[in-house]
Design a protein around this motif. Structure first.
Motif, PDB file in Angstrom:
ATOM      1  N   LEU A   1       6.546  -7.286  25.885  1.00 12.35           N
ATOM      2  CA  LEU A   1       5.101  -7.357  25.637  1.00 12.35           C
ATOM      3  C   LEU A   1       4.644  -8.805  25.440  1.00 12.35           C
ATOM      4  O   LEU A   1       3.557  -9.178  25.893  1.00 12.35           O
ATOM      5  N   LEU A   2       5.465  -9.625  24.807  1.00  8.97           N
ATOM      6  CA  LEU A   2       5.108 -11.038  24.659  1.00  8.97           C
ATOM      7  C   LEU A   2       5.073 -11.744  26.010  1.00  8.97           C
ATOM      8  O   LEU A   2       4.133 -12.494  26.296  1.00  8.97           O
ATOM      9  N   HIS A   3       6.078 -11.506  26.829  1.00 12.50           N
ATOM     10  CA  HIS A   3       6.068 -12.097  28.179  1.00 12.50           C
ATOM     11  C   HIS A   3       4.827 -11.657  28.954  1.00 12.50           C
ATOM     12  O   HIS A   3       4.151 -12.472  29.590  1.00 12.50           O
ATOM     13  N   PHE A   4       4.539 -10.379  28.879  1.00 12.88           N
ATOM     14  CA  PHE A   4       3.387  -9.829  29.592  1.00 12.88           C
ATOM     15  C   PHE A   4       2.088 -10.428  29.052  1.00 12.88           C
ATOM     16  O   PHE A   4       1.158 -10.720  29.811  1.00 12.88           O
TER      17      PHE A   4
ATOM     18  N   LYS B   1       1.895 -21.741  16.059  1.00  9.88           N
ATOM     19  CA  LYS B   1       2.624 -20.927  17.036  1.00  9.88           C
ATOM     20  C   LYS B   1       3.732 -20.127  16.358  1.00  9.88           C
ATOM     21  O   LYS B   1       3.916 -18.944  16.656  1.00  9.88           O
ATOM     22  N   ILE B   2       4.439 -20.773  15.462  1.00 10.82           N
ATOM     23  CA  ILE B   2       5.479 -20.068  14.702  1.00 10.82           C
ATOM     24  C   ILE B   2       4.862 -18.912  13.918  1.00 10.82           C
ATOM     25  O   ILE B   2       5.399 -17.796  13.910  1.00 10.82           O
ATOM     26  N   ASN B   3       3.735 -19.175  13.292  1.00 12.53           N
ATOM     27  CA  ASN B   3       3.058 -18.114  12.532  1.00 12.53           C
ATOM     28  C   ASN B   3       2.614 -16.966  13.433  1.00 12.53           C
ATOM     29  O   ASN B   3       2.735 -15.795  13.057  1.00 12.53           O
TER      30      ASN B   3
ATOM     31  N   PHE C   1       9.082 -19.759  24.730  1.00 10.53           N
ATOM     32  CA  PHE C   1       7.769 -19.352  25.226  1.00 10.53           C
ATOM     33  C   PHE C   1       6.909 -20.537  25.637  1.00 10.53           C
ATOM     34  O   PHE C   1       6.037 -20.402  26.493  1.00 10.53           O
ATOM     35  N   GLU C   2       7.144 -21.694  25.067  1.00 11.98           N
ATOM     36  CA  GLU C   2       6.474 -22.906  25.549  1.00 11.98           C
ATOM     37  C   GLU C   2       6.860 -23.157  27.009  1.00 11.98           C
ATOM     38  O   GLU C   2       6.010 -23.419  27.852  1.00 11.98           O
TER      39      GLU C   2
END
Length: 155
Positions: A39-42, A112-114, A133-134
């Motif tokens: 889901l994150l990739h998407f 971003k970490i948060n 993810f960057e």
């Protein structure tokens, strides 16, 4: 056209099976983590290609991907009643992810970490995921939606 969507879906599945993704996380590769990472990739994919010209095709990819997820859940053996609830939960999680990463490029590393920690709070090495993810986001921005529709990428 669904063959092209299947290529995109399978690319995301391949990304979530990437052993390098898990090596610094001190986690085993399981369905729940794979789904969250899928889901994150998407989410990053949609963030990068969302515009008025791509609206229709992105909706078709979205519909296709969630149908495929539903089929995967059925294969695991969940019953019809629990599938509907699970799909609703996954769709809500996905929309929350899309919302949180919408301004990813303008966020500080701490922000971003948060953001990622909201969805992966029990992961040990979020820094590794931020780097991952960057790079993933940067690679997406270098390609066109059409290139994803016509090819199979490797993680």
């Amino acid at each position: 056209m669904s063959k092209n969507y299947l290529n995109i879906y399978n690319n995301f599945i391949n990304y979530t099976r990437n052993k390098d993704l898990y090596k610094n996380l001190n986690r085993s590769d399981n369905f729940s983590d794979r789904l969250t990472l899928f889901l994150l990739h998407f989410s990053f994919f949609l963030k990068n290609f969302k515009n008025e010209d791509n609206k229709k095709i992105l909706q078709e990819i979205y519909d296709f991907s969630f149908r495929q997820l539903e089929l995967s859940i059925r294969e695991i053996g969940y019953g019809d009643q629990s599938i509907n609830k699970k799909m609703k939960d996954y769709i809500n999680l996905f929309h929350s992810m899309v919302s949180e990463i919408h301004f990813w490029d303008n966020l500080s590393r701490t922000e971003k970490i948060n953001k990622i920690s909201i969805f992966l709070s029990d992961f040990k090495n979020i820094d590794h995921l931020i780097d991952y993810f960057e790079e993933f986001n940067k690679n997406l921005s270098k390609k066109t939606l059409n290139s994803y529709l016509k090819s199979v990428s490797n993680p």
